[in-house]
Design a protein around this motif. Structure first.
Motif, short mmCIF file in Angstrom:
data_model
loop_
_atom_site.label_atom_id
_atom_site.label_comp_id
_atom_site.label_asym_id
_atom_site.label_seq_id
_atom_site.Cartn_x
_atom_site.Cartn_y
_atom_site.Cartn_z
N ASN A 255 0.83 -1.20 0.00
CA ASN A 255 0.00 0.00 0.00
C ASN A 255 0.87 1.26 0.00
OD1 ASN A 255 -2.45 -1.47 0.11
ND2 ASN A 255 -2.15 -1.79 2.29
N THR A 256 0.22 2.40 -0.12
CA THR A 256 0.91 3.67 -0.16
C THR A 256 0.96 4.29 1.24
OG1 THR A 256 -0.01 4.01 -2.37
CG2 THR A 256 0.92 5.93 -1.28
N VAL A 257 2.11 4.85 1.60
CA VAL A 257 2.23 5.57 2.86
C VAL A 257 1.85 7.02 2.62
CG1 VAL A 257 3.83 6.31 4.67
CG2 VAL A 257 4.07 4.05 3.67
N TYR A 258 0.96 7.57 3.45
CA TYR A 258 0.54 8.96 3.34
C TYR A 258 1.58 9.80 4.09
CZ TYR A 258 -3.04 12.62 2.78
OH TYR A 258 -3.75 13.73 2.41
N LYS A 259 2.42 10.51 3.35
CA LYS A 259 3.57 11.19 3.93
C LYS A 259 3.24 12.49 4.63
CE LYS A 259 6.69 9.20 0.57
NZ LYS A 259 7.58 8.30 1.22
N ASP A 260 2.14 13.16 4.26
CA ASP A 260 1.84 14.48 4.81
C ASP A 260 0.92 14.44 6.03
OD1 ASP A 260 3.35 15.61 2.78
OD2 ASP A 260 1.60 15.76 1.44
N PRO B 50 -4.38 9.94 14.77
CA PRO B 50 -4.71 10.73 15.95
C PRO B 50 -3.58 10.82 16.98
CG PRO B 50 -6.46 9.16 15.46
CD PRO B 50 -5.33 8.86 14.54
N ASN B 51 -2.78 9.77 17.08
CA ASN B 51 -1.68 9.75 18.06
C ASN B 51 -0.32 9.73 17.38
OD1 ASN B 51 -3.49 9.66 20.29
ND2 ASN B 51 -3.80 7.50 19.89
N GLY B 52 -0.25 10.21 16.15
CA GLY B 52 1.01 10.27 15.43
C GLY B 52 1.37 9.00 14.68
N LYS C 50 -4.39 14.15 10.89
CA LYS C 50 -3.72 15.39 11.32
C LYS C 50 -2.53 15.66 10.41
CE LYS C 50 -4.85 14.77 16.18
NZ LYS C 50 -4.28 14.62 17.53
N ASN C 51 -2.19 16.93 10.28
CA ASN C 51 -1.01 17.30 9.50
C ASN C 51 0.25 16.82 10.21
OD1 ASN C 51 -2.38 18.60 7.42
ND2 ASN C 51 -2.45 20.51 8.58
N LYS C 52 1.21 16.36 9.45
CA LYS C 52 2.46 15.90 10.00
C LYS C 52 3.34 17.11 10.29
CE LYS C 52 5.87 12.35 9.19
NZ LYS C 52 6.33 11.32 8.26
N THR C 53 3.86 17.20 11.50
CA THR C 53 4.71 18.33 11.88
C THR C 53 6.18 17.91 11.74
OG1 THR C 53 4.67 17.65 14.19
CG2 THR C 53 3.04 19.27 13.49
N GLU C 54 6.98 18.82 11.26
CA GLU C 54 8.41 18.57 11.12
C GLU C 54 9.08 18.75 12.47
OE1 GLU C 54 10.06 17.57 8.38
OE2 GLU C 54 8.15 17.47 7.32
#
Length: 102
Positions: free
Chosen positions: A57-62, A66-68, A97-101
């Motif tokens: 499957n594809t990993v959603y990178k962005d 809910p818990n990271g 949720k948006n992924k935070t850097e």
């Protein structure tokens, strides 16, 4: 004769007591082994499920869960993450949720 019978009963009493203690220790050991085996089994299932998901499957990178958690997208465009027992937990796109850097 009375002393001999008394000694015999004392020896039998000690042997029964040590037998009960051995059974108690064996039960505790059995419980610890069972708990450890469940932890190992769950971790194995989690690692196998995540490995399979990364390949198929594809990993959603962005986005993250809910818990990271890492989010995967299956062939039917459904979003899911893998829990600690290796189960897929499907999630709606609105719950991502948006992924935070860091």
């Amino acid at each position: 004769m009375k002393k001999l019978i008394g000694i015999f009963l004392l020896v039998v009493g000690f042997s029964l007591t040590s037998n009960v203690q051995a059974q108690s220790k064996a039960k505790k050991t059995e419980e610890k082994v069972e708990t450890g085996a469940k932890k190992v089994g769950n971790k194995t299932a989690e690692v196998a499920s995540k490995g399979k998901s990364k390949v198929t499957n594809t990993v959603y990178k962005d986005k993250v869960g809910p818990n990271g958690e890492t989010i995967y997208i299956d062939d039917h465009n459904r979003y899911y993450w893998i829990d600690k027992k290796g189960h897929k937990n499907y999630i709606k796109e609105e719950e991502l949720k948006n992924k935070t850097e860091e």
